[in-house]
Structure formats: C-alpha cells, structure tokens
Design an enzyme around this catalytic site. Structure first.
Site, PDB file in Angstrom:
ATOM      1  N   ASN A 166      68.812  22.458  37.201  1.00 39.12           N
ATOM      2  CA  ASN A 166      70.233  22.116  37.045  1.00 39.12           C
ATOM      3  C   ASN A 166      70.580  21.958  38.013  1.00 39.12           C
ATOM      4  O   ASN A 166      72.462  22.979  38.067  1.00 39.12           O
ATOM      5  CB  ASN A 166      70.697  22.266  35.523  1.00 39.12           C
ATOM      6  CG  ASN A 166      71.226  21.111  35.197  1.00 39.12           C
ATOM      7  OD1 ASN A 166      72.013  20.907  35.494  1.00 39.12           O
ATOM      8  ND2 ASN A 166      72.098  22.257  33.836  1.00 39.12           N
ATOM      9  N   GLU A 189      75.723  31.072  25.414  1.00 42.36           N
ATOM     10  CA  GLU A 189      74.334  31.344  25.627  1.00 42.36           C
ATOM     11  C   GLU A 189      74.593  30.003  25.341  1.00 42.36           C
ATOM     12  O   GLU A 189      73.077  28.873  26.421  1.00 42.36           O
ATOM     13  CB  GLU A 189      74.174  31.177  23.925  1.00 42.36           C
ATOM     14  CG  GLU A 189      72.637  30.777  23.072  1.00 42.36           C
ATOM     15  CD  GLU A 189      71.786  31.674  23.866  1.00 42.36           C
ATOM     16  OE1 GLU A 189      70.719  30.630  23.596  1.00 42.36           O
ATOM     17  OE2 GLU A 189      71.551  32.649  24.620  1.00 42.36           O
ATOM     18  N   TYR A 212      79.170  25.398  38.136  1.00 44.36           N
ATOM     19  CA  TYR A 212      79.287  25.969  37.896  1.00 44.36           C
ATOM     20  C   TYR A 212      80.103  27.495  39.003  1.00 44.36           C
ATOM     21  O   TYR A 212      81.175  28.210  39.319  1.00 44.36           O
ATOM     22  CB  TYR A 212      78.798  27.289  37.476  1.00 44.36           C
ATOM     23  CG  TYR A 212      78.254  27.264  35.940  1.00 44.36           C
ATOM     24  CD1 TYR A 212      78.843  26.634  35.408  1.00 44.36           C
ATOM     25  CD2 TYR A 212      76.781  27.110  36.031  1.00 44.36           C
ATOM     26  CE1 TYR A 212      78.402  26.037  34.215  1.00 44.36           C
ATOM     27  CE2 TYR A 212      76.276  26.192  34.111  1.00 44.36           C
ATOM     28  CZ  TYR A 212      77.331  25.956  33.752  1.00 44.36           C
ATOM     29  OH  TYR A 212      76.136  25.683  32.151  1.00 44.36           O
TER      30      TYR A 212
END
Length: 167
Positions: free
Chosen positions: A132, A91, A139
C-alpha cells in the site's frame, strides 16, 4: 470541500451498520472480504458492550439529506512495557475513495494523536500493508516511522485453539 466542513465524532451503538459498511469497503480495497466476519451485533458488543474492546470515530460529509459517513478509524489501547505507559493502536483507518483528497485521513490521525496525548499514551501505532505505497507515503508525510525490523505475528482459528488448549 474543506476538511472544516466535515464532522468527526465518536461512533455510537446506532452506527454499527454504518461501521460495518465502511469495514466492508475497506476489506474490498484490501482484497480481504473473505475475512470479514463482523456483523452489526458483533460490533455493538465489541465497541459498546459491558467490556468494550475498542472505540471508533466516524467522519461525516454534510449533504442535502443529512450527514453521510465517508470514513472511520477503529482503535484500542495497548501497553508498552518499556515505557510503562499505555499506547493507542489504530486497527483500521478508511476514507471512501470518492472523498479522499479533502484531508480526512489527516484529520483522523491528528484526532487520534491528540487523544493519545490526552490519555497519557507514550505511543500511537498502526500497521500498513507492504504493497500500500500511497498509504505508506501518506503516513511518512504525517511523521510516522515505518518500522522495517518488526513483523506482525498472528495466531487464529485452529492454530489458536491448539495453542490455547489446556495441557
């Protein structure tokens, strides 16, 4: 300071105020503080109550006056009908800007990926805000695919009340 000097540990009920401070810092970074309704009491019930809905881990930096929490990840299980397996859904992940560059985000992701494997999960997923860019690049560098064809759908507040009303 190398990542090996940091402590990664599951959050405990005594960490709820610390978690809230980190959540608030994340909300400030994302310019979403107006959405924060969490309190230490709400976190305690959600993470450590009779039916926990999520889990959290903290990253702590050693210091002269004891360890200081400098990051966290909050996660829960979801389920893939196609795989017929649970998944692990991240989350939120946050590392205080003053402590970035020490490998802490990578440490958190690797810990959760290992936990997903240990728990027999078929997936480890999360969302990232489209603006972002630093996180998206991070990532991708960690091996994640940013799924361009998927959009998050959300129903909250009055719309949730209306949708959930018994007909």
């Amino acid at each position: 300071m190398p990542a090996t000097d940091f402590i990664l540990r599951p959050a405990t009920p005594d960490d709820c105020a610390t978690l809230l401070a980190l959540i608030t810092a994340l909300a400030e970074y994302e310019k979403l503080t107006h959405l924060v309704e969490a309190t230490p009491e709400k976190l305690r019930a959600a993470l450590f109550g009779a039916h926990p809905h999520a889990e959290a881990v903290l990253v702590e930096a050693p210091g002269a006056q004891g360890a200081q929490a400098v990051g966290f990840a909050l996660f829960f299980h979801n389920f893939s009908t196609f795989l017929a397996k649970p998944g692990l859904y991240l989350e939120d992940l946050y590392v205080d800007p003053a402590w970035r560059g020490h490998g802490l985000g990578k440490m958190l992701l690797k810990y959760l990926a290992a936990l997903a494997l240990e728990r027999g999960c078929g997936r480890f997923e999360w969302s990232v805000l489209d603006w972002n860019t630093p996180s998206i690049e991070f990532y991708r560098a960690m091996g994640a695919d940013v799924m361009p064809d998927w959009r998050i759908c959300r129903v909250t507040g009055e719309a949730l009340e209306k949708l959930g009303a018994v007909a």
